[in-house]
Design a protein around this motif. Structure first.
Motif, mmCIF file in Angstrom:
data_model
loop_
_atom_site.group_PDB
_atom_site.id
_atom_site.type_symbol
_atom_site.label_atom_id
_atom_site.label_comp_id
_atom_site.label_asym_id
_atom_site.label_seq_id
_atom_site.Cartn_x
_atom_site.Cartn_y
_atom_site.Cartn_z
ATOM 1 N N LEU A 1 9.579 8.010 -9.663
ATOM 2 C CA LEU A 1 9.780 7.755 -10.703
ATOM 3 C C LEU A 1 8.373 7.169 -10.509
ATOM 4 C CD1 LEU A 1 10.668 7.011 -13.814
ATOM 5 C CD2 LEU A 1 11.382 4.958 -13.010
ATOM 6 N N ILE A 2 7.196 7.332 -11.869
ATOM 7 C CA ILE A 2 6.389 6.899 -12.165
ATOM 8 C C ILE A 2 6.364 6.640 -12.981
ATOM 9 C CG2 ILE A 2 3.485 7.070 -11.875
ATOM 10 C CD1 ILE A 2 5.261 8.317 -9.420
ATOM 11 N N ASP A 3 5.804 5.444 -13.318
ATOM 12 C CA ASP A 3 5.920 4.352 -14.551
ATOM 13 C C ASP A 3 4.900 3.361 -14.185
ATOM 14 O OD1 ASP A 3 7.506 2.649 -13.160
ATOM 15 O OD2 ASP A 3 8.607 2.680 -15.142
ATOM 16 N N PRO A 4 4.827 2.256 -15.566
ATOM 17 C CA PRO A 4 3.815 1.546 -15.091
ATOM 18 C C PRO A 4 3.891 0.022 -13.532
ATOM 19 C CG PRO A 4 3.726 1.545 -17.307
ATOM 20 C CD PRO A 4 5.025 2.020 -16.494
ATOM 21 N N LEU A 5 5.652 -0.113 -13.809
ATOM 22 C CA LEU A 5 5.709 -0.756 -12.920
ATOM 23 C C LEU A 5 5.767 0.040 -11.333
ATOM 24 C CD1 LEU A 5 7.347 -3.370 -11.675
ATOM 25 C CD2 LEU A 5 9.535 -2.175 -12.333
ATOM 26 N N SER A 6 5.815 0.789 -11.178
ATOM 27 C CA SER A 6 5.874 1.174 -10.129
ATOM 28 C C SER A 6 4.477 2.112 -9.556
ATOM 29 C CB SER A 6 6.871 2.792 -9.734
ATOM 30 O OG SER A 6 6.118 4.302 -10.479
ATOM 31 N N ILE A 7 4.128 2.241 -10.673
ATOM 32 C CA ILE A 7 2.600 3.062 -9.717
ATOM 33 C C ILE A 7 1.802 1.221 -9.794
ATOM 34 C CG2 ILE A 7 1.434 2.272 -11.916
ATOM 35 C CD1 ILE A 7 0.651 5.097 -9.435
ATOM 36 N N SER A 8 1.870 0.223 -10.303
ATOM 37 C CA SER A 8 1.660 -1.022 -9.927
ATOM 38 C C SER A 8 1.514 -1.501 -8.252
ATOM 39 C CB SER A 8 1.764 -2.037 -10.687
ATOM 40 O OG SER A 8 1.194 -1.739 -12.254
ATOM 41 N N PHE A 9 3.378 -1.648 -8.701
ATOM 42 C CA PHE A 9 3.277 -1.670 -6.700
ATOM 43 C C PHE A 9 2.703 -0.114 -6.177
ATOM 44 C CE2 PHE A 9 6.124 -4.303 -8.408
ATOM 45 C CZ PHE A 9 6.941 -5.186 -7.091
ATOM 46 N N ALA A 10 3.182 0.517 -5.547
ATOM 47 C CA ALA A 10 2.149 1.733 -5.298
ATOM 48 C C ALA A 10 0.436 1.542 -4.479
ATOM 49 C CB ALA A 10 2.180 3.433 -5.954
ATOM 50 N N LEU A 11 0.091 0.753 -5.939
ATOM 51 C CA LEU A 11 -1.478 0.563 -5.906
ATOM 52 C C LEU A 11 -1.714 -0.277 -4.861
ATOM 53 C CD1 LEU A 11 -3.011 1.350 -8.988
ATOM 54 C CD2 LEU A 11 -3.943 2.345 -7.561
ATOM 55 N N LEU A 12 -0.585 -1.428 -4.881
ATOM 56 C CA LEU A 12 -0.696 -2.428 -3.859
ATOM 57 C C LEU A 12 -0.909 -2.163 -2.856
ATOM 58 C CD1 LEU A 12 -1.379 -5.534 -3.792
ATOM 59 C CD2 LEU A 12 1.634 -5.832 -3.875
ATOM 60 N N ILE A 13 0.033 -1.400 -2.619
ATOM 61 C CA ILE A 13 1.184 -1.044 -0.761
ATOM 62 C C ILE A 13 -0.115 -0.075 -0.807
ATOM 63 C CG2 ILE A 13 2.836 0.542 0.396
ATOM 64 C CD1 ILE A 13 4.502 -0.352 -1.927
ATOM 65 N N THR A 14 0.196 1.061 -1.166
ATOM 66 C CA THR A 14 -1.610 1.983 -0.386
ATOM 67 C C THR A 14 -3.378 1.766 -0.259
ATOM 68 O OG1 THR A 14 -1.882 3.295 -2.444
ATOM 69 C CG2 THR A 14 -0.329 4.135 -0.892
ATOM 70 N N GLY A 15 -3.603 0.473 -1.447
ATOM 71 C CA GLY A 15 -4.321 -0.411 -1.284
ATOM 72 C C GLY A 15 -4.569 -1.420 -0.517
ATOM 73 N N VAL A 16 -3.768 -2.063 -0.487
ATOM 74 C CA VAL A 16 -4.189 -3.606 0.859
ATOM 75 C C VAL A 16 -3.462 -2.798 1.992
ATOM 76 C CG1 VAL A 16 -3.039 -5.815 1.113
ATOM 77 C CG2 VAL A 16 -3.690 -4.960 -1.183
ATOM 78 N N GLY A 17 -2.701 -2.209 2.353
ATOM 79 C CA GLY A 17 -1.949 -1.665 3.138
ATOM 80 C C GLY A 17 -2.965 -0.898 4.493
ATOM 81 N N SER A 18 -3.738 0.350 3.267
ATOM 82 C CA SER A 18 -5.005 0.433 4.040
ATOM 83 C C SER A 18 -5.603 -0.563 4.398
ATOM 84 C CB SER A 18 -5.759 1.933 3.291
ATOM 85 O OG SER A 18 -5.099 2.398 2.498
#
Length: 620
Positions: A72-89
């Motif tokens: 499910l791509i919605d504002p909540l999940s994509i906000s977390f995805a950006l944080l996880i992949t951005g800070v994680g990288s």
């Protein structure tokens, strides 16, 4: 997003030593590629009308009649995805330098990729079953990373402790999922809207007690992952893992999962006010407990761990306040991801320069020799204490103001927590970067290489500007509305309210007291005994002792009683019966002599007894 880091982990784990030379580069590339996909998905989502910003992608049939595997791509999940992949990288990149001399670096990066993949599955799954698989994957990855240096008994014990404590919360989440399925006939987020829950409540399909039970069970699962009271005991021990692991757990992955679960399950909490109130109480209690613990820790990583526990408490408080609170909780989670990763990686940079020393009483005066690390760390420090115009000033104060509108008691307790934060974070800064040099004789501190400092600079920039960007104009609140609901009245940021001024005053007082104790005064290299309260905080508020008294000791006695009953009761009965049969058969065996005359005599006596019995019966 999920497949790429998962593929990276598979290649590095199955490829063995052949991937040692380039494995870390592959892991970084997979994480960065996932970030690019998340960014493109975010841009595409922004291009859609607000009513269409919930895009589901069905992958395959998973459990017929229960749940399909989908994202499910919605504002909540994509906000977390950006944080996880951005800070994680950024943490991946930093780890290239930090783990450069570790012989198992390839395996470490494989676990990092696995951690990112599991967390992405958790936040992108479109139903509770998929979320639970990611939830367990995060638990597995944390176990592998916390105990990465298995040759250290303390690291192995910490990994087991984190795994076991989280299983307690996982049982609550699992029962909650079962209850949701039996009550509503679905576990898909798209089919569990506020309207559906409200209609089920009106029709009698779901009772108020059932919804409260679902909320409390979901909260139990969240407490395990996010280290909230009473399942917080694993978090400080988890510092035994490599420092990048601590940064990843505290900033972008594991501890944020509980906040995500509560916000994603908001429809149940909004329909169950009692459960919602418990969420706020747990949040306030944890933010105070974590702050108190942070005041007495000399280990720099454990001090930051107490800080994480406290800041997640703020997020839980916000998550229990409805749609307005959701936005502030998620905003604080995102900004916290930046400044907490910044400080954890900064702590790792200090440790890297100080022969892996973690005791702040053996630091001091590091600012001149580690300027980049010190400046970026100080930026994160100013953000977390809520210095005006930095990220935490907008997000944490937003939670406090929203809490004040719901309950003044909760609000003022949160203000007190902010004041304590000002003290223990200032204490950390003064003990580490300022004052007299208390280094060991073999310590030769120096600035870390650019592969480690560049991520610190990027994270510090986010720590400065991100809060204002998300909060001013209610930008994040309006963006999240399709996923978590739109509040009836949009709040406006008022920095000069009584709670806001009181927060700033207490933070300033805490910082001043820290300067008086640890900046202007001499810091002893050996920690003084301290008062009862200091001992209370040093021992993590006796959380381990409480768990030992309430659960471990009774569990040991229960085990001993069960073993005794098994040995003397069940086994005793079976063995005793067997022994009785064996003894009886041994005695009867003596009758079988093998002599015909003995058998004839026995027949004679038997016949006589039968005849005698017949005569006796006939005469009656």
């Amino acid at each position: 997003m999920i497949a790429l880091p998962l593929l990276g982990a598979a290649i590095l784990l199955l490829g063995g030593r052949r991937t040692d030379r380039w494995g870390h580069l592959l892991a970084v590339g997979m994480s960065l590629a996932a970030f690019v996909i998340a960014l493109l998905s975010f841009v595409e989502l922004l291009g859609l009308p607000e009513g269409e910003r919930r895009q589901g992608i069905q992958l395959y049939q998973f459990i017929p009649g229960l749940a399909d595997m989908g994202v499910l791509i919605d504002p909540l999940s994509i906000s977390f995805a950006l944080l996880i992949t951005g800070v994680g990288s950024l943490i991946h990149i930093y780890s290239i330098g930090y783990m450069s001399h570790d012989p198992d670096r390839r395996r470490f990066f494989a676990y990092l990729n696995l951690f990112v993949a599991a967390m992405l599955l958790l936040v992108l799954a479109d139903n509770y079953v998929g979320l639970f698989i990611g939830w367990e994957g995060v638990g597995l990855a944390s176990y592998l990373l916390i105990g990465f240096w298995q040759f250290k008994p303390s690291a192995a014990a910490a990994a087991k402790k984190a795994f076991i404590v989280n299983r307690v919360g996982d049982v609550g989440l699992l029962i909650a999922i079962f209850t949701v399925w039996t009550t509503f006939g679905s576990v898909a987020f798209g089919e569990l809207s506020g309207t559906v829950v409200g209609e089920a409540l009106k029709s009698g399909q779901a009772s108020q007690g059932t919804l409260t039970a679902i909320g409390l069970l979901l909260l139990l699962g969240a407490c395990g992952k996010s280290a909230q009271l009473p399942l917080q005991s694993w978090l400080l021990d988890a510092m035994e893992g490599p420092t990048p692991v601590s940064a990843l757990i505290h900033a972008a992955t594991m501890v944020t999962a509980g906040v995500y679960l509560v916000v994603r399950s908001g429809v149940f909490f909004e329909a169950a006010p009692t459960a919602q109130l418990v969420v706020t109480i747990v949040g306030v209690a944890t933010l105070l407990a974590g702050a108190i613990i942070g005041c007495a820790k000399d280990d720099i990583k454990k001090g930051l761990a107490g800080s994480t526990m406290s800041q997640i408490g703020y997020m839980m408080l916000g998550a229990g306040l409805g749609p307005v609170g959701y936005a502030f909780a998620i905003a604080h989670l995102i900004t916290h991801g930046f400044f907490k990763a910044n400080m954890f990686l900064g702590a790792g940079s200090v440790m890297h320069a100080m022969n892996d020393e973690v005791d702040m009483r053996r630091y001091g005066g590091l600012f001149p020799v580690m300027r980049v690390t010190a400046i970026t760390f100080i930026v994160g420090y100013l953000a977390i204490i809520g210095f005006p115009l930095l990220s935490g000033y907008f997000t944490k104060d937003g939670i406090i103001e929203t809490a004040m509108e719901h309950s003044e008691i909760l609000g003022w307790l949160a203000v007190v927590g902010a004041g304590i934060t000002g003290f223990y974070m200032s204490r950390m800064i003064f003990m580490t970067f300022f004052g007299g040099r208390r280094w060991a004789d073999d310590a030769h501190p120096h600035e870390s290489p650019s592969i480690m400092t560049v991520p610190l600079v990027i994270l510090s920039v986010g720590s400065i500007f991100l809060g204002a960007f998300l909060i001013l104009g209610n930008r994040l609140m309006l963006f999240l509305a399709p996923a978590v609901g739109r509040p009836e009245h949009l709040p406006s940021f008022h920095p000069l309210t009584l709670p806001g001024l009181a927060t700033l005053a207490l933070v300033a007082a805490g910082a001043a007291f820290a300067w008086f104790r640890y900046g202007a005064a001499e810091v002893p290299r050996v920690a003084p005994r301290g008062s009862f309260l200091t001992t209370f905080a040093r021992r993590d508020l006796y959380g381990d002792a409480l768990n030992e008294a309430l659960f471990m000791r009774p569990g040991q006695w229960l085990t001993r009683i069960a073993v005794f009953f098994d040995n003397r009761g069940i086994d005793g009965l079976v063995n005793g019966l067997a022994a009785a049969i064996g003894g009886t058969s041994g005695r009867l065996r003596r009758i079988q002599t093998g002599y015909v005359r003995s058998y004839a005599l026995s027949i004679l006596f038997g016949a006589a007894l039968v005849v005698g019995a017949l005569l006796y019966v006939g005469n009656m």
